[in-house]
Scaffold this motif. Structure first.
Motif, short mmCIF file in Angstrom:
data_model
loop_
_atom_site.label_atom_id
_atom_site.label_comp_id
_atom_site.label_asym_id
_atom_site.label_seq_id
_atom_site.Cartn_x
_atom_site.Cartn_y
_atom_site.Cartn_z
N TYR A 108 1.15 4.53 0.88
CA TYR A 108 2.52 4.73 1.37
C TYR A 108 2.86 6.21 1.34
CZ TYR A 108 3.33 -0.31 0.99
OH TYR A 108 3.25 -1.68 1.15
N LEU A 150 0.15 7.43 -3.38
CA LEU A 150 0.82 6.21 -3.83
C LEU A 150 0.20 5.04 -3.07
CD1 LEU A 150 4.70 5.70 -4.09
CD2 LEU A 150 3.11 3.88 -3.50
N ARG A 151 -0.35 4.08 -3.80
CA ARG A 151 -1.01 2.97 -3.13
C ARG A 151 -0.74 1.66 -3.84
NH1 ARG A 151 -7.21 4.45 -5.07
NH2 ARG A 151 -7.03 3.56 -7.18
N ARG A 152 -0.91 0.57 -3.07
CA ARG A 152 -0.91 -0.78 -3.62
C ARG A 152 -2.34 -1.29 -3.54
NH1 ARG A 152 -0.39 -6.29 -2.33
NH2 ARG A 152 1.05 -7.40 -3.71
N TRP A 203 0.21 -1.00 -8.52
CA TRP A 203 0.70 0.17 -7.80
C TRP A 203 0.21 1.41 -8.54
CZ3 TRP A 203 3.31 -0.13 -3.22
CH2 TRP A 203 3.83 -1.37 -2.86
N HIS A 204 -0.49 2.27 -7.84
CA HIS A 204 -1.08 3.46 -8.46
C HIS A 204 -0.48 4.72 -7.85
CE1 HIS A 204 -5.02 0.92 -9.07
NE2 HIS A 204 -3.98 0.43 -9.73
N ARG A 213 -0.30 3.82 -13.48
CA ARG A 213 -0.44 2.49 -12.91
C ARG A 213 0.75 1.62 -13.30
NH1 ARG A 213 -6.82 1.16 -14.36
NH2 ARG A 213 -7.74 2.84 -13.08
N LEU A 235 1.46 -5.00 -10.49
CA LEU A 235 1.48 -5.34 -9.06
C LEU A 235 2.83 -5.92 -8.64
CD1 LEU A 235 -0.42 -5.22 -6.66
CD2 LEU A 235 -1.11 -7.57 -7.16
N VAL A 249 7.90 -0.56 -1.68
CA VAL A 249 7.48 0.04 -2.94
C VAL A 249 8.55 -0.24 -4.00
CG1 VAL A 249 6.77 2.16 -4.08
CG2 VAL A 249 6.31 1.85 -1.63
N VAL A 271 8.40 2.62 -9.09
CA VAL A 271 7.30 3.44 -8.56
C VAL A 271 7.86 4.57 -7.71
CG1 VAL A 271 5.18 3.42 -7.21
CG2 VAL A 271 5.78 1.43 -8.60
#
Length: 497
Positions: free
Chosen positions: A46, A60-62, A71-72, A86, A89, A96, A100
């Motif tokens: 994202y 930023l990722r899922r 979510w990292h 982290r 989820l 988002v 996060v």
């Protein structure tokens, strides 16, 4: 579940689809290699429409499909590593989670976050073990397919070595082994960077010219403070120790620079920013002051003879300061979520990109000494006012003004080091001496106010305020000693460049 953090230290290599993985157990210190584990991973990244996160090397990722679903968020770290935070989820798939989003607010502000890249990865993990079965590192053999929003899929293969309990020497040895098998250093720092390619806007840091003008010196120094704000904001939100202090220092340095460099930076524009930076520092101040006082009083009460501590003194002081810190931190976090803060960040970006330079901008080597002398004279006037004060309270106030002036002189001198070298560094060190001595004095003033307040509370409740009075006397002695130390030091602090 609370978020977790880890420092990620890894190296990546591009590799042909037909390349064979070398014998990993040949690496020094590796006793065996565990049975490989195959995973099918999906990561949706994202960002804003302008790719602000990617531009600042934040991701930023899922992530789903592996052992670390969630979510990292990854931030640039030290020594080549990256800090990964982290979050669980949760149920959200398209949006988002707000917890996060807050970790990257300093970059995205109130812009919307949307998917920009989806990565499908078939990963085979090889764990490198020591003689006791501990994991030294993991080698991931990744077959990646990346799809940029609105684009065509792109596929490649890469090897990724990430340290677990191993050291950098293992990372280097693994790199040599893999390159011997046909691997090449990765074409980008991450899969996301490779997928986005030249779509990411370049935010090049300003490099000071060899013969700078005064506005160049300001721009380099101010740019460093804005970068510090970007780095400290996520730390304050995660409650990293000392992060509020470092954040406030960056705002103070920048605010001070806008004052010192008024001859070359438009005063009206600078003063608007100074007012907003003062507001921000004030919002952060309550929590920071309580943090410092808690540490100080814990030590000071512990030094008192047991028979002279009447009642639950340490606990009461700590309870009070914990409440102040909690409320102050809540206020600080609210400020960091406000549109006012977002617009300040926008204005700071504009300040560094296009400083509002006035017509009096000259060669720094010819002009910057004048700016430092002006700040020194300002501090000298404050010292004279303190010497002429008619009451202790007035003198305490004026000494606080001297301390603020010494900070401004120190920061100005630090900014001038690239031009004036050791002369500026020496001036900064002398100003810091004043700042530290009078910092002790001001801390004693604030501590006495707190002790007086708590003593009145205890007395009103029918308790014994004796120990608070004793501590008050100790703080008064600390303040007097600092005052005397300053007036002894001051005659030796002559301005010379």
């Amino acid at each position: 579940m609370a978020p977790t953090e880890q420092l990620e230290i890894e190296t990546k290599y591009d590799v042909d689809a037909s390349a064979a993985l070398p014998a990993l157990h040949d690496l020094p210190g590796v006793a065996s290699v565990a049975q490989p584990v195959e995973l099918d991973l999906e990561a949706v990244y994202y960002d804003t429409a302008g790719l602000d996160l990617a531009a600042h090397k934040v991701t930023l990722r899922r992530r789903t499909g592996g052992e670390d679903d969630g979510w990292h968020v990854k931030f640039p770290g030290s020594s080549g590593g990256r800090l990964e935070v982290r979050h669980p989820l949760g149920r959200s798939v398209r949006n988002v989670p707000i917890a996060v989003v807050r970790t990257v607010r300093v970059h995205v502000r109130d812009q919307q976050l949307a998917p920009v890249v989806t990565l499908q990865t078939r990963r085979i993990v090889h764990r490198l073990l020591d003689a006791d079965g501990g994991v030294l590192a993991e080698l991931a053999d990744d077959h990646v397919t990346a799809t940029v929003a609105g684009g065509e899929p792109e596929s490649w293969r890469e090897w990724e070595v990430e340290l677990v309990d191993g050291d950098n020497l293992l990372l280097e040895d693994a790199g040599e082994l893999l390159k011997g098998a046909g691997a090449r250093p990765a074409s980008g720092p991450s899969k996301l960077a490779r997928a986005l390619g030249d779509r990411v806007p370049a935010y090049d840091s300003f490099v000071l010219p060899k013969k700078p003008r005064t506005s160049d010196v300001f721009r380099a120094y101010a740019g460093a403070q804005v970068q510090a704000i970007r780095e400290r904001d996520p730390e304050v939100r995660r409650d990293v120790p000392d992060s509020i202090h470092k954040f406030r220092v960056a705002t103070r340095r920048l605010r001070s620079a806008l004052a010192t460099y008024r001859p070359v930076i438009d005063r009206e524009a600078g003063d608007v920013l100074r007012a907003e930076l003062k507001w921000l520092a004030g919002e952060l101040g309550a929590a920071r002051d309580a943090e410092v006082q808690r540490e100080h009083f814990a030590a000071e009460v512990a030094e008192q003879p047991v028979e002279l501590v009447m009642g639950r003194v340490a606990g009461r002081i700590d309870d009070h300061l914990r409440r102040v810190y909690r409320d102050g931190r809540a206020g600080a976090l609210a400020a960091l979520e406000s549109p006012r803060y977002f617009r300040l960040l926008d204005a700071l970006d504009e300040l560094i990109a296009k400083p509002p330079v006035t017509g009096d901008d000259r060669k720094a080597s010819k002009q910057i000494g004048e700016l430092l002398e002006h700040d020194y004279r300002r501090m000298r006037k404050a010292v004279r006012r303190s010497q002429q004060a008619e009451t202790v309270a007035e003198q305490d106030h004026e000494l606080h003004e001297v301390r603020k002036s010494s900070k401004r002189l120190r920061y100005a001198a630090e900014s001038a080091v690239p031009v004036l070298a050791d002369e500026a560094a020496d001036l900064a060190a002398r100003a810091e001496q004043v700042q530290e001595i009078l910092g002790e004095h001001q801390d004693s003033v604030v501590s006495r106010e707190l002790l007086h307040h708590l003593a009145l509370e205890v007395y009103a409740e029918g308790g014994n305020p004796f120990t608070y009075g004793r501590l008050h006397a100790t703080e008064e002695a600390r303040g007097n000693a600092s005052r005397e130390a300053f007036y002894k030091l001051w005659p030796t602090l002559k301005f010379h460049l």
